[in-house]
Design an enzyme around this catalytic site. Sequence first.
Site, PDB file in Angstrom:
ATOM      1  N   LYS A  92       0.860  -1.182   0.000  1.00  0.00           N
ATOM      2  CA  LYS A  92       0.000   0.000   0.000  1.00  0.00           C
ATOM      3  C   LYS A  92       0.894   1.229   0.000  1.00  0.00           C
ATOM      4  O   LYS A  92       2.060   1.171   0.401  1.00  0.00           O
ATOM      5  CB  LYS A  92      -0.905   0.022   1.239  1.00  0.00           C
ATOM      6  CG  LYS A  92      -2.200   0.801   1.049  1.00  0.00           C
ATOM      7  CD  LYS A  92      -3.223   0.033   0.224  1.00  0.00           C
ATOM      8  CE  LYS A  92      -4.539   0.786   0.124  1.00  0.00           C
ATOM      9  NZ  LYS A  92      -5.563  -0.003  -0.584  1.00  0.00           N
ATOM     10  N   THR A 162     -16.370  -5.881  -8.978  1.00  0.00           N
ATOM     11  CA  THR A 162     -16.530  -5.774  -7.526  1.00  0.00           C
ATOM     12  C   THR A 162     -17.974  -6.043  -7.128  1.00  0.00           C
ATOM     13  O   THR A 162     -18.249  -6.820  -6.205  1.00  0.00           O
ATOM     14  CB  THR A 162     -16.108  -4.380  -7.024  1.00  0.00           C
ATOM     15  OG1 THR A 162     -14.751  -4.133  -7.393  1.00  0.00           O
ATOM     16  CG2 THR A 162     -16.236  -4.288  -5.514  1.00  0.00           C
ATOM     17  N   VAL A 196     -20.444   0.790  -6.658  1.00  0.00           N
ATOM     18  CA  VAL A 196     -20.602  -0.640  -6.378  1.00  0.00           C
ATOM     19  C   VAL A 196     -21.995  -0.938  -5.842  1.00  0.00           C
ATOM     20  O   VAL A 196     -22.693  -1.832  -6.336  1.00  0.00           O
ATOM     21  CB  VAL A 196     -19.531  -1.120  -5.386  1.00  0.00           C
ATOM     22  CG1 VAL A 196     -19.795  -2.571  -4.982  1.00  0.00           C
ATOM     23  CG2 VAL A 196     -18.138  -0.997  -6.002  1.00  0.00           C
ATOM     24  N   ILE A 216     -27.022   9.345   0.508  1.00  0.00           N
ATOM     25  CA  ILE A 216     -27.231  10.796   0.510  1.00  0.00           C
ATOM     26  C   ILE A 216     -27.416  11.347  -0.897  1.00  0.00           C
ATOM     27  O   ILE A 216     -27.846  12.482  -1.076  1.00  0.00           O
ATOM     28  CB  ILE A 216     -26.055  11.523   1.194  1.00  0.00           C
ATOM     29  CG1 ILE A 216     -24.739  11.241   0.460  1.00  0.00           C
ATOM     30  CG2 ILE A 216     -25.951  11.140   2.664  1.00  0.00           C
ATOM     31  CD1 ILE A 216     -23.572  12.058   0.968  1.00  0.00           C
ATOM     32  N   PHE A 253     -19.215   2.658   4.241  1.00  0.00           N
ATOM     33  CA  PHE A 253     -18.193   2.984   5.235  1.00  0.00           C
ATOM     34  C   PHE A 253     -17.618   1.733   5.891  1.00  0.00           C
ATOM     35  O   PHE A 253     -18.253   0.688   5.950  1.00  0.00           O
ATOM     36  CB  PHE A 253     -18.793   3.867   6.339  1.00  0.00           C
ATOM     37  CG  PHE A 253     -19.611   5.009   5.820  1.00  0.00           C
ATOM     38  CD1 PHE A 253     -18.996   6.131   5.295  1.00  0.00           C
ATOM     39  CD2 PHE A 253     -20.995   4.964   5.859  1.00  0.00           C
ATOM     40  CE1 PHE A 253     -19.747   7.197   4.817  1.00  0.00           C
ATOM     41  CE2 PHE A 253     -21.757   6.018   5.385  1.00  0.00           C
ATOM     42  CZ  PHE A 253     -21.128   7.135   4.862  1.00  0.00           C
TER      43      PHE A 253
END
Length: 379
Positions: A92, A162, A196, A216, A253
Amino acid sequence: MILVTLEQTLQDDKASVLDKMVEHEQILFCHDKATGLQAIIAVHDTTMGPALGGCRMAPYKTMDLALKDVLRLSKGMTYKCAAADVDFGGGKSVIIGDPLKDKTPEKFRAFGQFIESLNGRFYTGTDMGTTLEDFVHAMKETNYIVGKPVEYGGGGDSSIPTALGVFYGIKATNQNLFGDDKVEGRKYSIQGLGKVGYKVAEHIINEGGNVIVTDINEQAIADIQKLGGSAVRVVSSEEIYSQQADVFVPCAFGGVINDDTLKVLKVRGISGSANNQLAESRHGELLREKGILYAPDYIVNGGGLIQVADELYGTNPARVLAKTENIYTSLLEVFHQAEQDHMTTATAADRMCEKRIADAKNRNSFFTQSNRPKWNFHQ
């Protein structure tokens, strides 16, 4: 507030940074005075092949927080690559800075030079805070960029595989819970209708399932209502956790399975694309005690990784879809192992990945360009 912020998670991490560092093969601190670049590249494990992982850009308050984040994420990528059964290890990178104010083409070119200096031991691409346009600049300095758009030789929109992987995860969860994997007639609470989550909702609706959604983005809500009609119900972001549904599908999240949400969850299973869904590892055990089947997120959301890895062997959409389908069988294996050994599904998933890595050590202990492994596409 139900969600735990990334900064709070990193600050609460009591493990020694030094202990985390010595688990890694290589850590590169990148500083370029001329462009103001400050970045860290972490290579966790290259047993299965060169390290692969995205590049985040975020305004970390301290170098210590940036280091903790990149070490945590790179180790997670080792397991994610093993779960997806691709011949890559975990890595990463993070760039320290505000992605809205601190980006320059020169900074990403400098970053590309640091990537190039690793001579193929690490491949990177977009992640939180970075875009394809950023890496067009980095590509002027290095060939080790993945997740490219089609016009640059990449596989295109990675949200497609995905979402398909998440859908296979839902079907595997159904199979374990109900004895069949049909989607029709069952109810799914979907948190997030982004690239996704929206596609997952489409898959479910097209196969006759019902969805409870929250987002949202009012346009995404309107579009999914138009597509699904009476099969769609909209709730608030707080209400999504307490919905009576068969499977909760978190696609937004991390940290959404925590002490607060566990008190109100009314589902039989969890299968979604969000990363790091368990706020803490102990929440996996609490899910098990409540009888909620958790499909480990890094297996479920592996479709995008599979497509990115496939780029390095010549983009082949049919091969990507076939390998993404293996998410279904991997999850059934994890569920069976967890039941047999009386452990959480998260622990069973980790053990499956650790075995794959250990098996790979018999063939290849350390990645260099001269001993690059090859996929066996006939498996």
